[in-house]
Design a protein around this motif. Structure first.
Motif, PDB file in Angstrom:
ATOM      1  N   GLU A 157       0.834  -1.203   0.000  1.00 54.83           N
ATOM      2  CA  GLU A 157       0.000   0.000   0.000  1.00 54.83           C
ATOM      3  C   GLU A 157       0.870   1.254   0.000  1.00 54.83           C
ATOM      4  O   GLU A 157       0.538   2.248  -0.665  1.00 54.83           O
ATOM      5  N   SER A 176      -8.243   7.224  -8.440  1.00 50.25           N
ATOM      6  CA  SER A 176      -7.674   6.093  -7.689  1.00 50.25           C
ATOM      7  C   SER A 176      -8.095   6.141  -6.236  1.00 50.25           C
ATOM      8  O   SER A 176      -8.432   5.115  -5.636  1.00 50.25           O
ATOM      9  N   THR A 180     -10.290   3.321  -4.203  1.00 51.49           N
ATOM     10  CA  THR A 180      -9.748   2.685  -2.994  1.00 51.49           C
ATOM     11  C   THR A 180     -10.683   2.875  -1.811  1.00 51.49           C
ATOM     12  O   THR A 180     -10.985   1.920  -1.076  1.00 51.49           O
ATOM     13  N   LYS A 184     -12.915   0.009   0.228  1.00 53.35           N
ATOM     14  CA  LYS A 184     -12.657  -0.219   1.651  1.00 53.35           C
ATOM     15  C   LYS A 184     -13.830   0.169   2.534  1.00 53.35           C
ATOM     16  O   LYS A 184     -14.173  -0.544   3.488  1.00 53.35           O
TER      17      LYS A 184
END
Length: 250
Positions: A157, A176, A180, A184
């Protein structure tokens, strides 16, 4: 500086409370993936070592160069980790939430923290002392493998973050980041992926290495293109994930 640190530590100790849970689903340690293979009795044993504390938004858990002598588990809430440049600019390195843990490197070394840790949303923390956790690991060596796996994941990460900051343009960085965060923390619904934001526009800008103006402009553009909807300053709905993937250059 010493007075500030003393005040922070005193506030933490004032909030400390022992956690006494009996149902496996309520155990703070049961939320952590590295303990997923433990039986209820083993979870209860390690949970008996836990000291809990509640923290308000803006509280500092520790600062750069502070010694770390506990494993920290986030029972609920959000914590950001950042560096501060000589010019006073904040660079957010990572944000952790429910079930995440940190301070695990203290088990293997006596190094001090290289980051500041600050609560960005009311947060309940569970702490296990370094010495107690070492004793537990001797009896449960399989946990070490789990920790190694997570350290590898975090290294990956960190590498992705460096790539985002150094190689991607502003459109790619925003896309991006949304992908992400959606993966999550997003909640899928008929209206797309609902994403609650715990960061201010400034914190998002600091995290992505952009200006506040650029972040706001790019989010508004995505909304104009009907890729997202800005519900309010703390919530975004993602409607077109495939378009975000194109923009992020995946």
């Amino acid at each position: 500086m010493k007075e500030v640190i003393t005040k922070i530590l005193n506030n933490i100790h004032q909030h400390h409370r022992k956690l006494h849970f009996h149902d496996r689903d309520e155990l703070c340690v049961a939320k952590v993936p590295i303990f997923s293979e433990l039986y209820k009795t083993e979870l209860e044993k390690i949970n008996s070592l836990v000291i809990g504390s509640r923290h308000k938004k803006g509280e500092i858990l520790f600062m750069q160069k502070d010694p770390i002598d506990h494993l920290y588990i986030i029972d609920s809430g959000k914590v950001k980790f950042y560096e501060v440049s000589s010019e006073g600019k904040q660079q957010i390195v990572k944000i952790l939430g429910d079930g995440d843990f940190f301070g695990e490197l203290s088990i293997f070394t006596d190094d001090v923290s290289n980051l500041n840790a600050e609560v960005i949303y009311e947060t309940d923390i569970c702490m296990i002392s370094k010495d107690d956790f070492k004793i537990f690991l001797r009896k449960n060596p399989n946990i070490l493998l789990k920790i190694t796996e997570f350290l590898s994941k975090r290294l990956s990460e960190a590498e992705n973050l460096i790539a985002n900051l150094s190689l991607k343009n502003s459109d790619q960085k925003i896309a991006s980041w949304l992908l992400t965060m959606g993966d999550k923390n997003g909640v899928y619904s008929s209206n797309g992926i609902k994403l609650k934001l715990y960061l201010s526009r400034k914190e998002i800008a600091d995290f992505l290495g952009l200006t506040i103006e650029t972040v706001s402009r790019k989010l508004n553009q995505l909304q104009n293109d009907r890729i997202i909807t800005i519900v309010n300053r703390q919530e975004i709905a993602i409607h077109d994930r495939s378009k975000l993937e194109e923009l992020s250059d995946i």
